[in-house]
Design an enzyme around this catalytic site. Structure first.
Site, PDB file in Angstrom:
ATOM      1  N   HIS A 292       0.852  -1.204   0.000  1.00 12.40           N
ATOM      2  CA  HIS A 292       0.000   0.000   0.000  1.00 12.40           C
ATOM      3  C   HIS A 292       0.880   1.243   0.000  1.00 12.40           C
ATOM      4  CE1 HIS A 292       0.479   0.935   4.382  1.00 12.40           C
ATOM      5  NE2 HIS A 292       0.474  -0.381   4.538  1.00 12.40           N
TER       6      HIS A 292
ATOM      7  N   ASP B 157       6.676   1.249   6.200  1.00 12.24           N
ATOM      8  CA  ASP B 157       5.257   0.897   6.119  1.00 12.24           C
ATOM      9  C   ASP B 157       4.509   1.863   5.208  1.00 12.24           C
ATOM     10  OD1 ASP B 157       2.746  -0.174   6.650  1.00 12.24           O
ATOM     11  OD2 ASP B 157       2.570   0.819   8.599  1.00 12.24           O
TER      12      ASP B 157
ATOM     13  N   GLU C  64      -5.089   1.572   3.001  1.00 10.82           N
ATOM     14  CA  GLU C  64      -4.932   0.532   4.020  1.00 10.82           C
ATOM     15  C   GLU C  64      -4.896   1.139   5.415  1.00 10.82           C
ATOM     16  OE1 GLU C  64      -3.153  -2.131   6.874  1.00 10.82           O
ATOM     17  OE2 GLU C  64      -2.246  -0.259   6.164  1.00 10.82           O
ATOM     18  N   GLU C  65      -4.279   2.309   5.551  1.00 12.92           N
ATOM     19  CA  GLU C  65      -4.124   2.906   6.873  1.00 12.92           C
ATOM     20  C   GLU C  65      -5.427   3.478   7.440  1.00 12.92           C
ATOM     21  OE1 GLU C  65      -1.699   2.177   8.438  1.00 12.92           O
ATOM     22  OE2 GLU C  65       0.185   2.300   7.337  1.00 12.92           O
TER      23      GLU C  65
ATOM     24  N   ASP D 239      -0.381   4.433   0.836  1.00 15.27           N
ATOM     25  CA  ASP D 239      -0.777   5.456   1.808  1.00 15.27           C
ATOM     26  C   ASP D 239      -0.034   5.227   3.119  1.00 15.27           C
ATOM     27  OD1 ASP D 239      -2.338   3.085   2.327  1.00 15.27           O
ATOM     28  OD2 ASP D 239      -3.674   4.279   3.581  1.00 15.27           O
TER      29      ASP D 239
ATOM     30  N   HIS E 214       4.098   3.499  12.352  1.00 12.57           N
ATOM     31  CA  HIS E 214       3.016   4.325  12.905  1.00 12.57           C
ATOM     32  C   HIS E 214       3.509   5.319  13.950  1.00 12.57           C
ATOM     33  CE1 HIS E 214      -0.597   1.555  11.700  1.00 12.57           C
ATOM     34  NE2 HIS E 214       0.391   1.511  10.814  1.00 12.57           N
TER      35      HIS E 214
END
Length: 454
Positions: free
Chosen positions: A95, A128, A159-160, A97, A424
């Site tokens: 992903h 990520d 996805e996030e 995003d 994150h």
């Protein structure tokens, strides 16, 4: 058997090819990382569009037929290139995003300016999951227009924020994504120098619990002692989610068991940042607790802040609780169990509402068969050690969506992260030597799967 699919010379050649590609792969990764493609509504969504276009251009440059699709959400990129006649097709997922950066002051370098320190590349999305995107691109480049398999690359754009439009994408574009093997590059490895395949993921529900006791705020001195404020029952409800040992006490939630790898409390403390003197919670093995058993975490409370509080009985208060589930737990059944628990433990007749904010199914792989055999061999080729099967305590609901849509495909959950990545969080980073091994493993895996045709 896996030992005779590729010769040692073929593996050595791929390893050498990938090493030569890494400077350009890194340059392209840094260019992607500079795009602040945060998919939350509060951020500039033109940057997510820009990230999708940049991803599409990378795939077009490798000869793929590419389209950008948007089914009610953020843009996703689908690219495909045929392989030799009779060869299997491999779907590669990542992903583009990313999570919000948070407070810039928490970062040691600007979050969207990739910066190398001590062999790690720091930046939001550097691991990520833009490194996942570039691992797929590196695998394509390693075969230099002579792919041993057909390849479809699917790079999601939301996805996030929960992949809300993924079911529609799978419904409308599923035939474009159908494959014999699926590599979902959004997980982690066991340690630096120790690769892993993720074979279990916990499910998830998030609930918002709102408690109301009054139709307006009133003077705490005049009515306190007889009239309950909303925070009093809310605190009791939240406390009821755990027993004295720290295990989740919601009746009806199941617990799984995890792989029993070497993982002690010292490693847990180091990787989590648990403060000296703070005890661990729960019972059973540490890996059972963080990978397989249910958890309940209060992740937000709506109530007056300390700085702005007054001597008032609060009429309404809410809390958001993130509940991780055993891999085989049905999220809606879990929500019903949580709702019953909250209603049972609400004191003094307070009015309570339990709203389902989000849900996602867990995943348990059938980690046997030729696809897994070749994946384990490819990891051993890249790292020089055998991979381990791990669970992940977090939830990646899109994995279950792929498993449901393509039940006959071998599904591999891989990743570029390691215990120090801090995905994150502030100072997210990618270990560059490990990233090269990830790229080697994927290039070798494509070769190994191609050698199985016929």
């Amino acid at each position: 058997m896996t030992d005779d699919v590729l010769t040692p010379d073929q593996i050595t050649a791929l390893r050498s090819t990938v090493a030569g590609l890494m400077p350009q792969v890194r340059q392209d990764l840094e260019a992607l990382t500079r795009i602040p493609s945060v998919s939350l509504d509060a951020f500039d969504q033109a940057q997510v569009d820009r990230s999708a276009e940049a991803t599409a251009e990378l795939l077009r440059a490798e000869g793929l037929d590419v389209e950008i699709v948007r089914e009610g959400g953020r843009p996703a990129v689908i690219g495909h290139i045929d392989g030799p006649q009779g060869a299997p097709t491999v779907l590669l997922y990542a992903h583009h995003d990313v999570q919000p950066p948070g407070d810039d002051a928490d970062w040691d370098s600007p979050p969207f300016e990739p910066t190398e320190r001590d062999g790690r590349l720091y930046g939001r999305g550097a691991a990520d999951d833009k490194a996942g995107v570039m691992a797929h691109v590196a695998a394509l480049r390693a075969h230099s227009g002579n792919l041993p398999v057909g390849v479809t690359i699917f790079v999601e754009g939301e996805e996030e924020i929960g992949s809300d439009s993924l079911p529609t994408i799978l419904d409308k574009h599923g035939e474009k994504l159908r494959a014999d093997a699926i590599v979902l590059a959004d997980s982690t490895n066991w340690a630096i120098g120790e690769p892993a395949l993720t074979t279990t993921l916990r499910g998830l529900i998030r609930v918002v619990i709102t408690v109301t006791t009054l139709d307006h705020g009133i003077h705490s001195g005049m009515f306190g002692g007889a009239v309950p404020d909303a925070l009093m029952p809310l605190i009791r409800i939240l406390a009821s989610f755990h027993d004295d040992a720290g295990d989740v006490a919601v009746e009806g939630l199941s617990a799984g068991t995890a792989s029993q790898l070497d993982f002690d409390e010292a490693r847990l403390r180091e990787e989590s940042g648990l403060l000296d003197g703070v005890e661990t919670v729960g019972t059973g093995s540490l890996l059972d607790r963080i990978w397989a058993k249910p958890t309940a975490t209060v992740i937000g409370i709506d109530a007056p802040s300390v700085a702005k509080s007054s001597n008032t009985l609060v009429p309404t208060a809410s809390a958001k609780v993130s509940i991780r589930l055993a891999a085989d737990e049905d999220p809606l059944e879990a929500y019903a169990a949580v709702r019953r628990h909250v209603e049972k433990h609400t004191p003094w007749g307070a009015k309570v509402e339990v709203t389902l904010d989000d849900q996602g199914s867990g995943f348990a792989a059938n980690a046997d068969g030729p696809v897994y055999d070749q994946a384990r061999a490819a990891f051993a080729d890249a790292w020089g050690v055998q991979p381990v099967d791990i669970g992940v305590g977090g939830s990646i609901p899109f994995v279950a969506a792929f498993a449901e849509k393509f039940p006959d495909a071998g599904i591999l959950v891989t990743g570029v992260e390691d215990p120090d990545t801090r995905a994150h969080g502030a100072n997210e980073s990618l270990h560059l030597e490990e990233f090269e091994k990830v790229c080697v493993a994927e290039a070798v895996l494509l070769a190994r799967l191609g050698a199985l045709k016929g």
